[in-house]
Design an enzyme around this catalytic site. Structure first.
Site, mmCIF file in Angstrom:
data_model
loop_
_atom_site.group_PDB
_atom_site.id
_atom_site.type_symbol
_atom_site.label_atom_id
_atom_site.label_comp_id
_atom_site.label_asym_id
_atom_site.label_seq_id
_atom_site.Cartn_x
_atom_site.Cartn_y
_atom_site.Cartn_z
ATOM 1 N N ASP A 138 0.454 -2.392 11.978
ATOM 2 C CA ASP A 138 0.638 -2.625 10.667
ATOM 3 C C ASP A 138 0.870 -4.214 10.928
ATOM 4 O OD1 ASP A 138 2.273 -1.524 8.175
ATOM 5 O OD2 ASP A 138 2.568 -3.581 8.399
ATOM 6 N N ARG A 146 0.895 -1.276 -0.125
ATOM 7 C CA ARG A 146 0.076 -0.065 0.069
ATOM 8 C C ARG A 146 0.842 1.056 -0.084
ATOM 9 N NH1 ARG A 146 -4.408 1.262 4.385
ATOM 10 N NH2 ARG A 146 -2.699 1.636 5.753
HETATM 11 C C1 PRP Z 1 -1.394 -4.434 4.664
HETATM 12 C C2 PRP Z 1 -2.481 -5.634 4.710
HETATM 13 C C3 PRP Z 1 -3.349 -5.477 3.268
HETATM 14 C C4 PRP Z 1 -3.362 -3.872 3.249
HETATM 15 C C5 PRP Z 1 -4.671 -3.570 3.979
HETATM 16 O O1 PRP Z 1 -0.487 -4.756 3.652
HETATM 17 O O2 PRP Z 1 -1.828 -6.813 4.861
HETATM 18 O O3 PRP Z 1 -2.725 -5.854 2.376
HETATM 19 O O4 PRP Z 1 -2.384 -3.336 4.179
HETATM 20 O O5 PRP Z 1 -4.985 -2.111 3.461
HETATM 21 P P1 PRP Z 1 -5.966 -1.558 2.410
HETATM 22 O O6 PRP Z 1 -7.239 -2.419 2.553
HETATM 23 O O7 PRP Z 1 -6.179 -0.175 2.926
HETATM 24 O O8 PRP Z 1 -5.525 -1.790 1.105
HETATM 25 P P2 PRP Z 1 0.785 -3.726 3.531
HETATM 26 O O9 PRP Z 1 0.372 -2.937 2.271
HETATM 27 O O10 PRP Z 1 1.105 -2.851 4.691
HETATM 28 O O11 PRP Z 1 2.018 -4.563 2.919
HETATM 29 P P3 PRP Z 1 2.517 -5.660 3.856
HETATM 30 O O12 PRP Z 1 1.704 -6.860 3.986
HETATM 31 O O13 PRP Z 1 3.815 -6.235 2.671
HETATM 32 O O14 PRP Z 1 3.379 -5.235 5.104
HETATM 33 N N1 URA Z 2 -2.745 -2.277 7.066
HETATM 34 C C1 URA Z 2 -2.496 -2.664 8.292
HETATM 35 O O1 URA Z 2 -1.658 -3.861 8.223
HETATM 36 N N2 URA Z 2 -3.028 -2.231 9.103
HETATM 37 C C2 URA Z 2 -4.060 -1.552 9.293
HETATM 38 O O2 URA Z 2 -4.415 -1.010 10.289
HETATM 39 C C3 URA Z 2 -4.392 -1.079 7.801
HETATM 40 C C4 URA Z 2 -3.766 -1.469 6.754
#
Ligand code: PRP
Ligand code: URA
Length: 209
Positions: A200, A104
Site C-alpha cells: 500500500d 479506495r
Molecule cells: C491507492 C493509490 C491509488 C489507488 C489505486 O490509494 O494511491 O490512488 O489506491 O488503486 P486503484 O487503481 O484500484 O483505484 P488508496 O485508495 O489506498 O488511498 P491513499 O493514497 O489515501 O492511501
Molecule cells: N493501491 C496501493 O497502494 N497498492 C496497490 O497495490 C493497489 C492499490
C-alpha cells in the site's frame, strides 16, 4: 497496450527495487519516490513546447528558449500522489497544483471522493495527473472524469507501478490520455493489490497501517 510509455531507465529500476523491498524504511521510501519523480518528470515533459525570448547574458543579447504557454498543472490523487507531486514540483516549481482526494473502498474497490480543488482555468492547461499506483484504475479514471468535467482536455497520467488490468481499463475509459509508468507488474490479487507490487503506497509513505 495502447498509449503507454514504460520509463525503464536503470536508475529508476534500481530505486524502484529498493522501494519494493519490505525492509525499506518509511523515510527511505519517501525519499526514493521523490527521486524517481524527478526522473519520471523529465520523461513526461520531454516534448513540451518551447518559444524564444530575448535576454541579455553578461556577453550579449540572445534569443533563448523558454517554456511556451500557460503554466502546467500537476494533479495529485491523495494521499500517495503527493509523493510524486513533491518531486515534480522540484523540477517545475511554477506549476499549478490540483488536489483530488480519493480513497479506495476496500470491499468494492470503488473510489470515494472526499476533496477536490483545482485551478479554475484547467481547460486551457496541460495537466499531468500523478498517483504512484494504477491497480484497477478506478481511482485514476474517476480523477480524470472529474477533471474532464471541469473542461480539462490535455492530460497525461503518471504513475510508478501499473497492473495490466488497470492499463486496459484506463485505456478503455480514457483513450486520449497517455500513461507513463516506471514498470508494469504481473497482475492484481483478489484484493486488488498489484503483484509483486510494493504494498500500500500511502501506508508505506506515511507509516500508517
Ligand atoms: C491507492 C493509490 C491509488 C489507488 C489505486 O490509494 O494511491 O490512488 O489506491 O488503486 P486503484 O487503481 O484500484 O483505484 P488508496 O485508495 O489506498 O488511498 P491513499 O493514497 O489515501 O492511501
Ligand atoms: N493501491 C496501493 O497502494 N497498492 C496497490 O497495490 C493497489 C492499490
Amino acid at each position: 497496450m495502447n498509449n503507454i510509455t514504460v520509463v525503464d531507465h536503470p536508475l529508476i529500476q534500481h530505486k524502484l527495487t529498493i522501494m519494493r523491498d519490505q525492509e525499506t524504511s518509511t523515510a527511505s521510501f519517501r525519499r526514493l519516490l521523490r527521486e524517481i519523480a524527478h526522473l519520471l518528470c523529465y520523461e513526461v515533459t520531454r516534448d513540451l513546447q518551447l518559444e524564444t525570448k530575448t535576454i541579455r547574458t553578461p556577453m550579449e543579447e540572445m534569443q533563448a528558449p523558454t517554456l511556451k504557454g500557460k503554466k502546467l498543472v500537476f494533479a495529485s490523487i491523495l494521499r500517495a500522489g503527493n509523493g510524486l507531486l513533491e518531486g515534480m514540483l522540484d523540477l517545475v516549481p511554477a506549476a499549478r497544483v490540483a488536489h483530488i482526494g480519493l480513497y479506495r473502498d476496500h470491499d468494492t474497490l470503488q473510489p470515494v471522493e472526499y476533496y477536490f480543488k483545482a485551478p479554475s482555468d484547467i481547460a486551457d492547461r496541460f495537466i499531468i495527473v500523478v498517483d504512484p499506483m494504477l491497480a484497477t484504475a478506478n481511482s485514476a479514471i474517476a480523477a480524470i472524469d472529474r477533471l474532464k468535467g471541469r473542461g480539462a482536455n490535455n492530460l497525461r497520467f503518471l504513475c510508478l507501478l501499473a497492473a495490466p488490468e488497470g492499463i486496459a481499463a484506463f485505456n478503455k475509459a480514457h483513450p486520449d490520455v497517455p500513461v507513463f509508468t516506471a514498470a508494469v507488474d504481473s497482475h492484481l490479487n483478489d484484493k486488488g493489490y498489484i503483484v509483486p507490487g510494493l504494498g500500500d503506497a500511502g501506508d508505506r509513505m506515511y507509516g500508517t497501517r
